[in-house]
Design an enzyme around this catalytic site. Structure first.
Site, PDB file in Angstrom:
ATOM      1  N   GLU C  89       8.140  27.208  10.201  1.00 37.87           N
ATOM      2  CA  GLU C  89       6.941  27.979  10.534  1.00 37.87           C
ATOM      3  C   GLU C  89       6.989  29.413  10.004  1.00 37.87           C
ATOM      4  O   GLU C  89       6.442  30.327  10.638  1.00 37.87           O
ATOM      5  CB  GLU C  89       6.741  27.974  12.060  1.00 37.87           C
ATOM      6  CG  GLU C  89       6.507  26.569  12.612  1.00 37.87           C
ATOM      7  CD  GLU C  89       6.000  26.600  14.044  1.00 37.87           C
ATOM      8  OE1 GLU C  89       5.020  25.906  14.350  1.00 37.87           O
ATOM      9  OE2 GLU C  89       6.595  27.330  14.861  1.00 37.87           O
ATOM     10  N   HIS C 108       7.653  35.081  17.137  1.00 37.00           N
ATOM     11  CA  HIS C 108       6.977  33.856  17.574  1.00 37.00           C
ATOM     12  C   HIS C 108       7.848  33.195  18.641  1.00 37.00           C
ATOM     13  O   HIS C 108       9.055  33.053  18.459  1.00 37.00           O
ATOM     14  CB  HIS C 108       6.782  32.910  16.385  1.00 37.00           C
ATOM     15  CG  HIS C 108       6.336  31.552  16.815  1.00 37.00           C
ATOM     16  ND1 HIS C 108       5.131  31.348  17.444  1.00 37.00           N
ATOM     17  CD2 HIS C 108       6.925  30.328  16.732  1.00 37.00           C
ATOM     18  CE1 HIS C 108       5.002  30.058  17.724  1.00 37.00           C
ATOM     19  NE2 HIS C 108       6.076  29.421  17.306  1.00 37.00           N
ATOM     20  N   HIS C 110       7.962  30.425  22.452  1.00 33.15           N
ATOM     21  CA  HIS C 110       7.363  29.496  23.432  1.00 33.15           C
ATOM     22  C   HIS C 110       7.937  29.845  24.796  1.00 33.15           C
ATOM     23  O   HIS C 110       8.633  29.021  25.402  1.00 33.15           O
ATOM     24  CB  HIS C 110       7.716  28.039  23.129  1.00 33.15           C
ATOM     25  CG  HIS C 110       7.837  27.669  21.691  1.00 33.15           C
ATOM     26  ND1 HIS C 110       8.863  26.909  21.184  1.00 33.15           N
ATOM     27  CD2 HIS C 110       7.036  27.961  20.638  1.00 33.15           C
ATOM     28  CE1 HIS C 110       8.695  26.727  19.884  1.00 33.15           C
ATOM     29  NE2 HIS C 110       7.600  27.359  19.519  1.00 33.15           N
ATOM     30  N   HIS C 178       1.185  25.445  22.283  1.00 29.69           N
ATOM     31  CA  HIS C 178       2.289  25.756  21.395  1.00 29.69           C
ATOM     32  C   HIS C 178       3.114  26.952  21.857  1.00 29.69           C
ATOM     33  O   HIS C 178       4.301  26.817  22.113  1.00 29.69           O
ATOM     34  CB  HIS C 178       1.730  25.992  19.981  1.00 29.69           C
ATOM     35  CG  HIS C 178       2.789  26.235  18.948  1.00 29.69           C
ATOM     36  ND1 HIS C 178       2.669  25.830  17.643  1.00 29.69           N
ATOM     37  CD2 HIS C 178       3.999  26.847  19.005  1.00 29.69           C
ATOM     38  CE1 HIS C 178       3.754  26.173  16.972  1.00 29.69           C
ATOM     39  NE2 HIS C 178       4.565  26.792  17.775  1.00 29.69           N
TER      40      HIS C 178
END
Lengths: 284, 284, 284, 284
Positions: C89, C108, C110, C178
């Site tokens: 990603e 980024h 989660h 996500h």
């Protein structure tokens, strides 16, 4: 598996020194597993004299040493006057030992799991197979019924007796705005019931947020409690909690030597052999 | 049990160096017990001069060393201009010491326990015996009432004075969209109230999800606070939090030597004797 | 306080080696503070070439070493073809650096804090002064709007570009089913925003269970963000997270030497002097 | 990245000793990541004989050593009668291996994440890309349907067979008032599915408190599961969990040597060089 004198037929096989050692470990276990913090305490009936019990001087349970443990009569008087401060709530233990000859170990705590039930008055029910060890019912004791407004502590003998009466033939009593008290037929069973009743209540709380859980039925409770309170499951959990204490430096290494196994090589041995190097070279 | 000069009659018995040492420990305690993170701070009134207070330079409380602590006037000016950055929100401390001669220690924090109440405006109430140490009421301070839209900080003297006025004769003030500030008659009481009010609020939140909890009544609050703010319970909790700091390497080992006990053998001694080997051989 | 070349005017002052070192630390910080687990990644723009960015090879952020970090073009191609696996990603980073010249660092993740919002679609809003650093709005990106049913990953350049467009002029974008992506003007600001936006969301969730929280208003957000994104608060938090990494053995001790203080004695020095013995004898 | 024989084409490449070693690590991983406590167990099919499986003697999974692992027939009889206690619930494993030739690893657990669903009967659904690895459906097995009131355990072969039938072609079966059982095509996939299905359920629970989450659709589930169950993501997570075990002292250091990197210097090397001193002097 792990055998202690306590698990043998006849408690006379256990020396007083061993009992104090085990009791100190039990105090540290319930603290290390998140049941107790600065407050809470675990006691056991004297291994040779059912008219006495063993309890630490006033100290956070995670810090209790074998040498901190004193003998008390069932009226909760110290057998030898100590020159240290004692727990104010000793009568919780003494009065339960008086009322329940089958009880050989008691834990009083204010665990985060139980407190929302102590505060809200919602009923604590067993909802999974390991939670069955709490029994079918955990009575709710509201001190106001007998004594009106109090400081919420359990210090006078009549307060302890009232609590013991509320406990009745059950294994856990939930105390309004205070905490919970748990009883066991021996120390290992007590620790198992104390920790898994907390887990049960944590899952109950989450389940109540998702839906409307009902209790296990009586046959399920009896069957699952019988299975889980046998030496196998209790010994397995005791070994686990003891190893965790050992890794955290809370008990001396001698107390947690792993049991010998029957074949193959352990992690430690493999590390010394060529096999260990093979593992190291597995990585690219 | 653990005695410090602070607990003695008359604070003059405590040297400035000892006070800085204790204050550094108190900062680390509230951080280590989950009340503070990078932000938050604990101060105490100067042990020899009620017109001054002690507070660290700008630093996460878990990192505060005795040498980080400086003296401030009650107007929150440093007595000796330091060459390091200071906390922006010192006036929280100074203005409360001005308004409340009975207060000798103050903690400001944004604990995860209190923040949902700061955000939602729901009332914080005492719901169990240890939570009683927060007192019957924790006023809610909304900065907008006096100052309109702000950056939500408390930096100007008038902002600190407004907060101190909202605190009034109480022990905790909940700050809208910001955190909470706690007061104590001495440092040990302050730490005890800070930590157990957080526990109280955590249980309150869970209880609100299960039912509709009501507060303890006034007689229960007074009785339970009197009991728990005595030297016994406070000393027991202080020893526990100190030992936990010690195990985590957050204070030097010298600070956390266990108190001497009166009989029997400790874990450490047993480990060196034949008794220890017996334990090792208990396992099959 | 703690100063790094990155905080100086002009990023040219920072060597590439120092940048890789800082970036590895930033990856470990967000993992150690509970934002990332095996997945998630932090990147920074190349200190000397705004047309490149730095990002680790495919590895859990808690394990990233300076030597794991590679250079990428803004099209997310490695400058030198590596013989190791790269993150799938990467375009999340490259496309944001393309679209936002003011952004010099991207994370980024989660995180458990954000996931309930990614799943439920509930809006993330700033509710306390430190949460203000997330800005007034965190747009919600639903990949289906541009691409229909996907595997929910962000791998193609057009997927990254769509995400960057959704981010717009804001600092956080919430990604349906996500996770979240956070931007910063420099690496320290990014880590601060990443961690405190998680705290903000945790408190928001709890507050929603208690009541109906509203966001801070625009003037409060601007004022509090300005205050907290200044070097003082950011440096204080960075020092705290760095010390925590050091205590956990996640960075070499050399990286976390405490800053020198101006007066008095530290815990360590006191322990070596007679003062330390005094502390030991404080106990009865 | 980290390669094991298990990941190679053809399991015959893996020796029995290596298999036991990996299986012990897998047991410790699921315990260390919060899935299992004193109870729960991970098994794998024998690498050379699909008619047998490997499972530890009765022991908390966090304590399992390679030497604790025994061989069992698919009827869950030990191949060589051991002189140690075995798990009572072996048939969970044996009956699934019988019914599902594609399954090469099984985990049974009572994780805090799943228990509220076991208790409330609410449906477990995949709600984010990593949660997709649980598959589209997790059937709910209510033992009462086949056996009426029981002790809630799975001990008789017919109980295991009933559970395996409920699992059907799926990867996770939720067991009423008991726990969950997870299947995998190999040990690494199993551990990945076990841990990330727990994360998925934790986020689902929180999302249900905030709103009304729906599952991913079938194309999203298939796409995201395909991506995440490839060697890249699984290997990255395995390395992470292994390093965490290593840092916690749960596996020997040889097992967790970091992979070699291709350029630059590691934290460790930097610490020995002058570069390290530079970092130390960065602080004022």
């Amino acid at each position: 598996m792990f055998s202690t004198p306590m698990q043998k037929e006849g408690s006379l096989a256990q020396s007083l020194e061993d009992a104090c050692y085990e009791l100190a470990i039990a105090n540290r276990m319930v603290a290390h597993e998140g049941v107790a913090d600065a407050f809470g305490h675990v006691s056991m009936r004297h291994p040779h004299d059912p008219g006495r019990y063993l309890l630490s001087r006033s100290r956070a349970p995670e810090l209790v040493e074998p040498a901190d443990i004193f003998e008390f009569t069932l009226d909760s008087a110290p057998v030898v006057p100590p020159n240290v401060r004692l727990y104010g709530e000793r009568v919780i233990h003494g009065e339960i030992y008086k009322a329940r000859p089958d009880v050989h170990a008691v834990c009083h705590h204010h665990s985060p799991a139980f407190m929302p039930y102590c505060v809200s008055g919602e009923e604590v029910i067993p909802v999974y197979h390991l939670g069955a060890v709490m029994g079918a019912k955990a009575p709710f004791w509201d001190q106001r019924d007998d004594f009106g407004d109090t400081n919420l502590l359990v210090i006078k003998p009549e307060e302890g007796a009232s609590l013991a009466k509320a406990l009745g033939p059950h294994w856990i009593v939930v105390m309004r705005r205070h905490g919970a008290t748990v009883a066991g037929r021996n120390l290992h069973e007590l620790v198992f019931r104390t920790i898994y009743s907390c887990r049960n209540v944590e899952y109950l709380t989450q389940a109540k947020l998702l839906g409307t859980p009902s209790p296990l039925n009586v046959r399920e409770i009896e069957g699952a409690a019988d299975y889980n309170l046998a030496p196998g499951p209790i010994g397995r959990a005791w070994e686990y909690w003891l190893m965790r204490l050992g890794k955290a430096g809370e008990v001396p290494p001698q107390a947690v030597k792993p049991a010998k196994t029957t074949r193959g090589r352990s992690f430690a041995k493999r590390a010394k052999s060529r096999g260990a190097k093979k593992v190291g070279t597995r990585r690219r």
